[in-house]
Structures are given as C-alpha cells and as structure tokens.
Design a protein around this motif. Structure first.
Motif, PDB file in Angstrom:
ATOM      1  N   UNK A  64       0.775  -1.236   0.000  1.00 38.82           N
ATOM      2  CA  UNK A  64       0.000   0.000   0.000  1.00 38.82           C
ATOM      3  C   UNK A  64       0.801   1.277   0.000  1.00 38.82           C
ATOM      4  N   UNK A  65       2.054   1.253   0.468  1.00 40.37           N
ATOM      5  CA  UNK A  65       2.853   2.480   0.483  1.00 40.37           C
ATOM      6  C   UNK A  65       2.238   3.547   1.368  1.00 40.37           C
ATOM      7  N   UNK A  66       2.024   4.737   0.791  1.00 43.50           N
ATOM      8  CA  UNK A  66       1.445   5.847   1.559  1.00 43.50           C
ATOM      9  C   UNK A  66      -0.008   5.576   1.940  1.00 43.50           C
ATOM     10  N   UNK A  67      -0.666   4.702   1.225  1.00 39.26           N
ATOM     11  CA  UNK A  67      -2.058   4.386   1.531  1.00 39.26           C
ATOM     12  C   UNK A  67      -2.071   3.388   2.677  1.00 39.26           C
ATOM     13  N   UNK A  68      -2.478   3.841   3.841  1.00 36.57           N
ATOM     14  CA  UNK A  68      -2.450   2.979   5.019  1.00 36.57           C
ATOM     15  C   UNK A  68      -3.537   3.402   5.991  1.00 36.57           C
ATOM     16  N   UNK A  69      -4.388   2.473   6.360  1.00 39.69           N
ATOM     17  CA  UNK A  69      -5.461   2.733   7.318  1.00 39.69           C
ATOM     18  C   UNK A  69      -5.127   2.064   8.641  1.00 39.69           C
ATOM     19  N   UNK A  70      -5.145   2.847   9.716  1.00 37.79           N
ATOM     20  CA  UNK A  70      -4.822   2.365  11.068  1.00 37.79           C
ATOM     21  C   UNK A  70      -6.125   2.065  11.810  1.00 37.79           C
ATOM     22  N   UNK A  71      -6.218   0.850  12.368  1.00 37.84           N
ATOM     23  CA  UNK A  71      -7.408   0.449  13.120  1.00 37.84           C
ATOM     24  C   UNK A  71      -7.120   0.299  14.609  1.00 37.84           C
ATOM     25  N   UNK A  72      -5.957   0.794  15.058  1.00 36.94           N
ATOM     26  CA  UNK A  72      -5.550   0.556  16.444  1.00 36.94           C
ATOM     27  C   UNK A  72      -6.453   1.248  17.459  1.00 36.94           C
ATOM     28  N   UNK A  73      -7.192   2.275  17.058  1.00 37.54           N
ATOM     29  CA  UNK A  73      -8.102   2.970  17.973  1.00 37.54           C
ATOM     30  C   UNK A  73      -9.507   2.379  17.955  1.00 37.54           C
ATOM     31  N   UNK A  74      -9.667   1.279  17.224  1.00 38.89           N
ATOM     32  CA  UNK A  74     -10.982   0.664  17.137  1.00 38.89           C
ATOM     33  C   UNK A  74     -11.839   1.235  16.032  1.00 38.89           C
ATOM     34  N   UNK A  75     -11.288   2.169  15.273  1.00 41.91           N
ATOM     35  CA  UNK A  75     -11.998   2.750  14.140  1.00 41.91           C
ATOM     36  C   UNK A  75     -10.967   3.061  13.062  1.00 41.91           C
ATOM     37  N   UNK A  76     -11.372   3.131  11.817  1.00 41.53           N
ATOM     38  CA  UNK A  76     -10.397   3.381  10.748  1.00 41.53           C
ATOM     39  C   UNK A  76      -9.908   4.827  10.736  1.00 41.53           C
ATOM     40  N   UNK A  77      -8.593   4.998  10.708  1.00 43.15           N
ATOM     41  CA  UNK A  77      -7.973   6.319  10.588  1.00 43.15           C
ATOM     42  C   UNK A  77      -6.988   6.256   9.427  1.00 43.15           C
ATOM     43  N   UNK A  78      -7.242   7.045   8.397  1.00 44.39           N
ATOM     44  CA  UNK A  78      -6.346   7.052   7.243  1.00 44.39           C
ATOM     45  C   UNK A  78      -5.083   7.837   7.572  1.00 44.39           C
ATOM     46  N   UNK A  79      -3.935   7.176   7.505  1.00 46.63           N
ATOM     47  CA  UNK A  79      -2.661   7.815   7.790  1.00 46.63           C
ATOM     48  C   UNK A  79      -2.065   8.469   6.543  1.00 46.63           C
ATOM     49  N   UNK A  80      -2.592   8.156   5.394  1.00 45.39           N
ATOM     50  CA  UNK A  80      -2.122   8.737   4.154  1.00 45.39           C
ATOM     51  C   UNK A  80      -3.170   8.583   3.075  1.00 45.39           C
ATOM     52  N   UNK A  81      -3.065   9.409   2.030  1.00 46.30           N
ATOM     53  CA  UNK A  81      -4.028   9.374   0.924  1.00 46.30           C
ATOM     54  C   UNK A  81      -5.457   9.439   1.453  1.00 46.30           C
ATOM     55  N   UNK A  82      -5.733  10.464   2.264  1.00 47.39           N
ATOM     56  CA  UNK A  82      -7.021  10.536   2.957  1.00 47.39           C
ATOM     57  C   UNK A  82      -8.061  11.367   2.225  1.00 47.39           C
ATOM     58  N   UNK A  83      -7.715  11.972   1.089  1.00 48.43           N
ATOM     59  CA  UNK A  83      -8.736  12.671   0.321  1.00 48.43           C
ATOM     60  C   UNK A  83      -8.411  12.592  -1.169  1.00 48.43           C
ATOM     61  N   UNK A  84      -9.436  12.841  -1.977  1.00 50.92           N
ATOM     62  CA  UNK A  84      -9.330  12.740  -3.428  1.00 50.92           C
ATOM     63  C   UNK A  84      -9.396  14.140  -4.031  1.00 50.92           C
ATOM     64  N   UNK A  85      -8.405  14.475  -4.856  1.00 53.61           N
ATOM     65  CA  UNK A  85      -8.386  15.782  -5.518  1.00 53.61           C
ATOM     66  C   UNK A  85      -9.078  15.668  -6.872  1.00 53.61           C
ATOM     67  N   UNK A  86     -10.239  16.266  -6.995  1.00 57.09           N
ATOM     68  CA  UNK A  86     -10.910  16.287  -8.284  1.00 57.09           C
ATOM     69  C   UNK A  86     -11.683  15.020  -8.571  1.00 57.09           C
ATOM     70  N   UNK A  87     -12.998  15.061  -8.365  1.00 59.49           N
ATOM     71  CA  UNK A  87     -13.829  13.890  -8.659  1.00 59.49           C
ATOM     72  C   UNK A  87     -14.228  13.987 -10.131  1.00 59.49           C
ATOM     73  N   UNK A  88     -13.325  13.594 -10.997  1.00 61.39           N
ATOM     74  CA  UNK A  88     -13.564  13.678 -12.430  1.00 61.39           C
ATOM     75  C   UNK A  88     -12.842  12.514 -13.104  1.00 61.39           C
ATOM     76  N   UNK A  89     -13.175  12.262 -14.352  1.00 60.63           N
ATOM     77  CA  UNK A  89     -12.587  11.125 -15.051  1.00 60.63           C
ATOM     78  C   UNK A  89     -11.107  11.325 -15.336  1.00 60.63           C
ATOM     79  N   UNK A  90     -10.625  12.599 -15.260  1.00 63.23           N
ATOM     80  CA  UNK A  90      -9.197  12.845 -15.448  1.00 63.23           C
ATOM     81  C   UNK A  90      -8.377  12.266 -14.299  1.00 63.23           C
ATOM     82  N   UNK A  91      -9.008  12.106 -13.136  1.00 64.13           N
ATOM     83  CA  UNK A  91      -8.347  11.450 -12.007  1.00 64.13           C
ATOM     84  C   UNK A  91      -8.683   9.967 -12.089  1.00 64.13           C
ATOM     85  N   UNK A  92      -7.699   9.100 -12.354  1.00 64.80           N
ATOM     86  CA  UNK A  92      -7.992   7.676 -12.568  1.00 64.80           C
ATOM     87  C   UNK A  92      -8.598   6.987 -11.359  1.00 64.80           C
TER      88      UNK A  92
END
Length: 219
Positions: A64-92
């Motif tokens: 996963x590299x930078x994409x990593x979700x931490x569940x140690x607190x009992x809930x998902x916490x995104x440590x990286x890649x936590x948002x999407x820039x541009x909800x369009x077809x140009x973003x794969x």
C-alpha cells in the motif's frame, strides 16, 4: 479492497516479495517492480495483464505504500491518501471509487460536509499543550500565502528550477517583514510542514516550477 488478494506473498529476511505468476507456464518475460505502493501495484497489474511474469519487492511488512489505514483505535484512521483531488474522469481513482461504491464527502467550500482545509477549523497547540490563538493561525496563514505569492516572482527570475525551500529563503531575505518570531515562527513552520505533507516530500525537494500546478499535487 485487500491488495493481498491480488498477490502471493512470501517473506524473506524481513522483506516482502510478492510474485504474480502468469496463467501460462511457458517462458514468460520477467519484470521486477520495486515498491508495492499504488504505483507499483498498478504497474504490476498492468504487466500481469500483458502476460508478463512479475515480481514485486517491498521493504515494509505490508502493501500500500502511503495508503495505510490504522485500526488501532478501534476505528479506521487514514494515515495517508485521505482525500481525493478532483472527482472527475481525469483522475484515474475517481472511476475506481465509483465502481467500488465508496462514499465521498465534500471537504472544502461554502457547503462543506466536512471541514478539512479551512483555517477556522484548526486547533494548534504549542509545546506546553496550550492552544495557539486562532487569530495568530489565520494571520500567519495569510503571511504564508504572501510568501508563496512572492516565490512566483523568484520562479520568473530563475531559468533553472530550484526548490521551494530555496525560494522561501530568497523571499524572506528580500522581505524581512514577512519573517515570523517566537510562536508565530513555529506556526509558519507548521504551514510549511503542511505543504510538505501534500507532496510527501521535504520543501527542499519540491520543485518551485511545478509545485502549484494541479497535475503536480499527488496527495
């Protein structure tokens, strides 16, 4: 989607070697992909689909590299890649997210559902655990914007590319009034660190020529 479902994983000396075998047992061309982040996995998938024999090497004990979700607190916490820039077809990633049926929430703008980038929502604390006055955060943020605007002039003056860190130093030498002292200086460093987080690189590694282009922002 669990990336481990796509790969056969073997541990060797603390490293992970994920091997993708072609369906045919003939003498397939072989490729080694370094790194099992999103780029490495995408490259491996494309090569596999093109009938290559692919070996993916990853130094960490996970994919996963930078994409990593931490569940140690009992809930998902995104440590990286936590948002999407541009909800369009140009973003794969946008069509992929839609295909998976994942929910998206607006994080900036007047009608935000979540407040993520707005200065008014930040609560910063100093080393003693005391909250930094919100007005100081806003004022230093405005100063940081001015500094970045001035780096545009530095960019126009230099034919060769330099780092954002170098450009900021030039700006502060020219405009001592933009320098910050004490706690305000620490807040300014936070803004610089925040910028580094966008690009996953130190300021002295970020290109002055391309940092503010939408295509350069890979967060």
């Amino acid at each position: 989607m669990d990336p481990n479902h796509l790969f056969f994983t073997h541990f060797r000396d603390g490293a992970i070697a994920s091997r993708i075998e072609g369906q045919h047992r003939g003498a397939l061309p072989s490729v080694i992909v370094i790194g099992a982040g999103i780029s490495g996995l995408a490259a491996a998938r494309s090569l596999y689909d093109a009938s290559f024999k692919v070996t993916v090497l990853e130094s960490r004990d996970r994919l996963g590299g930078r994409i990593h979700t931490d569940f140690s607190f009992g809930c998902p916490v995104d440590m990286g890649a936590s948002w999407l820039h541009g909800v369009c077809n140009e973003n794969p990633l946008a069509p992929l997210i839609r295909g998976l049926g994942l929910s998206l929430y607006r994080t900036s703008g007047d009608n935000s559902v979540l407040y993520d980038h707005d200065l008014e929502s930040y609560m910063l604390f100093n080393i003693d655990g005391k909250q930094v006055p919100q007005q100081m955060v806003i004022e230093v943020g405005d100063t940081f914007k001015k500094i970045l605007e001035e780096t545009g002039k530095v960019r126009d003056e230099h034919t060769e590319d330099i780092s954002v860190s170098q450009a900021i130093s030039i700006v502060l030498d020219r405009h001592p009034d933009l320098r910050q002292q004490g706690l305000a200086h620490e807040v300014l460093q936070w803004f610089i660190c925040r910028m580094e987080a966008w690009f996953a690189a130190d300021a002295d590694m970020i290109s002055l020529k391309t940092w503010d282009q939408a295509s350069a922002n890979l967060s």
